[in-house]
Design a protein around this motif. Structure first.
Motif, PDB file in Angstrom:
ATOM      1  N   ILE A 141       0.961  -1.158  -0.087  1.00  0.00           N
ATOM      2  CA  ILE A 141      -0.314   0.038   0.056  1.00  0.00           C
ATOM      3  C   ILE A 141       0.931   1.234   0.008  1.00  0.00           C
ATOM      4  O   ILE A 141       2.032   1.125   0.585  1.00  0.00           O
ATOM      5  N   PRO A 193       1.192   5.347   1.296  1.00  0.00           N
ATOM      6  CA  PRO A 193       0.789   6.097   2.716  1.00  0.00           C
ATOM      7  C   PRO A 193      -0.492   6.830   2.673  1.00  0.00           C
ATOM      8  O   PRO A 193      -1.184   6.919   3.439  1.00  0.00           O
ATOM      9  N   GLN A 240      -3.112   5.788   1.256  1.00  0.00           N
ATOM     10  CA  GLN A 240      -3.983   4.418   1.561  1.00  0.00           C
ATOM     11  C   GLN A 240      -4.211   4.186   3.000  1.00  0.00           C
ATOM     12  O   GLN A 240      -5.333   3.448   3.254  1.00  0.00           O
ATOM     13  N   ILE A 241      -3.490   4.839   3.695  1.00  0.00           N
ATOM     14  CA  ILE A 241      -3.568   4.809   5.208  1.00  0.00           C
ATOM     15  C   ILE A 241      -4.223   5.645   5.828  1.00  0.00           C
ATOM     16  O   ILE A 241      -3.620   6.869   5.978  1.00  0.00           O
ATOM     17  N   GLN A 283      -5.299   6.939  12.095  1.00  0.00           N
ATOM     18  CA  GLN A 283      -5.800   5.816  13.383  1.00  0.00           C
ATOM     19  C   GLN A 283      -5.016   5.574  14.567  1.00  0.00           C
ATOM     20  O   GLN A 283      -3.805   5.792  14.389  1.00  0.00           O
ATOM     21  N   MET A 333      -7.104  -2.920  12.479  1.00  0.00           N
ATOM     22  CA  MET A 333      -6.241  -2.189  11.380  1.00  0.00           C
ATOM     23  C   MET A 333      -6.864  -1.828  10.003  1.00  0.00           C
ATOM     24  O   MET A 333      -7.577  -2.622   9.704  1.00  0.00           O
ATOM     25  N   THR A 334      -6.621  -0.726   9.544  1.00  0.00           N
ATOM     26  CA  THR A 334      -7.246  -0.014   8.402  1.00  0.00           C
ATOM     27  C   THR A 334      -6.111   0.436   7.505  1.00  0.00           C
ATOM     28  O   THR A 334      -5.673   1.545   7.823  1.00  0.00           O
ATOM     29  N   TRP A 342       3.998  -2.318   7.836  1.00  0.00           N
ATOM     30  CA  TRP A 342       2.763  -1.962   8.324  1.00  0.00           C
ATOM     31  C   TRP A 342       2.254  -3.051   9.189  1.00  0.00           C
ATOM     32  O   TRP A 342       1.711  -4.246   8.688  1.00  0.00           O
ATOM     33  N   SER A 389      -0.850   8.036   8.855  1.00  0.00           N
ATOM     34  CA  SER A 389      -1.103   8.090   7.469  1.00  0.00           C
ATOM     35  C   SER A 389      -0.034   8.547   6.617  1.00  0.00           C
ATOM     36  O   SER A 389       0.050   8.360   5.481  1.00  0.00           O
ATOM     37  N   ARG A 396       6.818   4.218   0.846  1.00  0.00           N
ATOM     38  CA  ARG A 396       5.760   3.384   1.254  1.00  0.00           C
ATOM     39  C   ARG A 396       6.168   2.269   2.196  1.00  0.00           C
ATOM     40  O   ARG A 396       7.218   2.014   2.568  1.00  0.00           O
ATOM     41  N   GLN A 404       5.121  -4.390   3.578  1.00  0.00           N
ATOM     42  CA  GLN A 404       3.980  -5.262   4.074  1.00  0.00           C
ATOM     43  C   GLN A 404       4.574  -6.648   4.864  1.00  0.00           C
ATOM     44  O   GLN A 404       5.783  -7.192   4.480  1.00  0.00           O
TER      45      GLN A 404
END
Length: 294
Positions: free
Chosen positions: A11, A13, A15-16, A19, A31-32, A233, A247, A257, A260
């Motif tokens: 992903i 940044p 897209q975060i 949170q 998490m989202t 992430w 974010s 980025r 994962q």
């Protein structure tokens, strides 16, 4: 010429969303977006067939991905975690999808007694231990040196580095020649991080621990290595940071980025397997393109 599909792990940044979570350890399930711990394009090749691995922090994040990738390579796993029971059950289910077993061992790795019990439970279940992954850790945002809380500092060292001494000490007598110990350090061990001072210091200690035990354990045929991820992430992030810091996570590395967990797990597979038979005291750096010179 046959063109191969370029699979970029996403992903970015943007897209975060901002949170945070109120509990520590944070939960991957909240998490989202959710971290990506498995890559369906990765096909196992029995590199760890019939091996048994004990992984701390295996309920989520990098630890979960390592557990799944080990299973894809044929290993049964035991995972230690504190109290994130639903996350741990999700890891267990993911491992079992690859027809391997996953033993759940909840408890506090700050306790030497629990570390002893975790190894014993693994031996009781599987009859042996081939791979130890010292991965669990905590981190706290610290605005300045003067504001570091002494109790929190002790908790960080107890979780991140003391547990490695406890687990390695009790595991070594059960490891046979060809076994592997893999320690999760961090890019912060090399670059430092003024906002994560105690965490970064423990990761430097893990680096020194890895290098210090690697040579003597070679006498027993045990290889000790490490992995130093960059910004990944995982539940670590909404746990330690809030709002815009979350974010913008991952923008600081050349790839701009976050990584994962599924991009980190293959490093552990490599170090655990015979592919890394000539490596000891070394650290791999899946960090988004940051050049590490030491």
């Amino acid at each position: 010429m046959i063109k191969k599909e370029l699979r970029i792990m996403t992903i970015t940044p943007d897209q975060i969303p901002a949170q945070s979570q109120d509990r520590t350890p944070a939960l991957e399930s909240e998490m989202t977006p959710r971290p990506e711990y498995d890559d369906p394009h990765y096909k196992g090749s029995d590199k760890l067939r019939d091996k048994v691995a004990l992984i701390t922090g295996g309920d989520s994040g990098i630890g979960r991905s390592v557990a799944v990738y080990f299973a894809k390579e044929g290993a049964n796993v035991a995972i230690c975690y504190l109290d994130e029971h639903e996350d741990a059950k999700e890891t267990q289910k993911a491992v079992e999808e690859y027809e391997c077993e996953c033993l759940l061992i909840p408890g506090d790795i700050r306790s030497e007694k629990f570390c002893q019990e975790a190894v014993q439970q693994t031996l009781n279940k599987f009859g042996k231990l081939d791979i130890l992954v010292n991965n669990a850790a905590v981190q706290y945002l610290e605005p300045s040196l003067e504001e570091i809380d002494s109790a929190q500092l002790g908790d960080t060292f107890a979780t991140n580095i003391f547990s490695m001494f406890y687990l390695t000490k009790v595991a070594v007598p059960h490891l046979k020649p060809g076994s592997s110990i893999i320690n999760t350090t961090s890019i912060n061990a090399y670059k430092g991080n003024s906002k994560l001072l105690s965490y970064s210091t423990t990761k430097g200690a893990i680096l020194a621990f890895t290098r210090s035990v690697a040579e003597p354990l070679l006498e027993k045929g045990i290889r000790v290595n490490g992995v130093a991820p960059g910004p990944i992430w995982t539940p670590f992030i909404p746990d330690a940071f809030e709002g815009e810091a979350v974010s913008n996570f991952g923008k600081q590395v050349p790839m701009q980025r976050p990584g994962q967990p599924k991009e980190i797990a293959p490093s552990f597979v490599f170090l655990a397997s015979e592919d890394a038979s000539y490596m000891a005291g070394q650290v791999l750096h899946p960090n988004g393109g940051v050049v590490i010179g030491a």
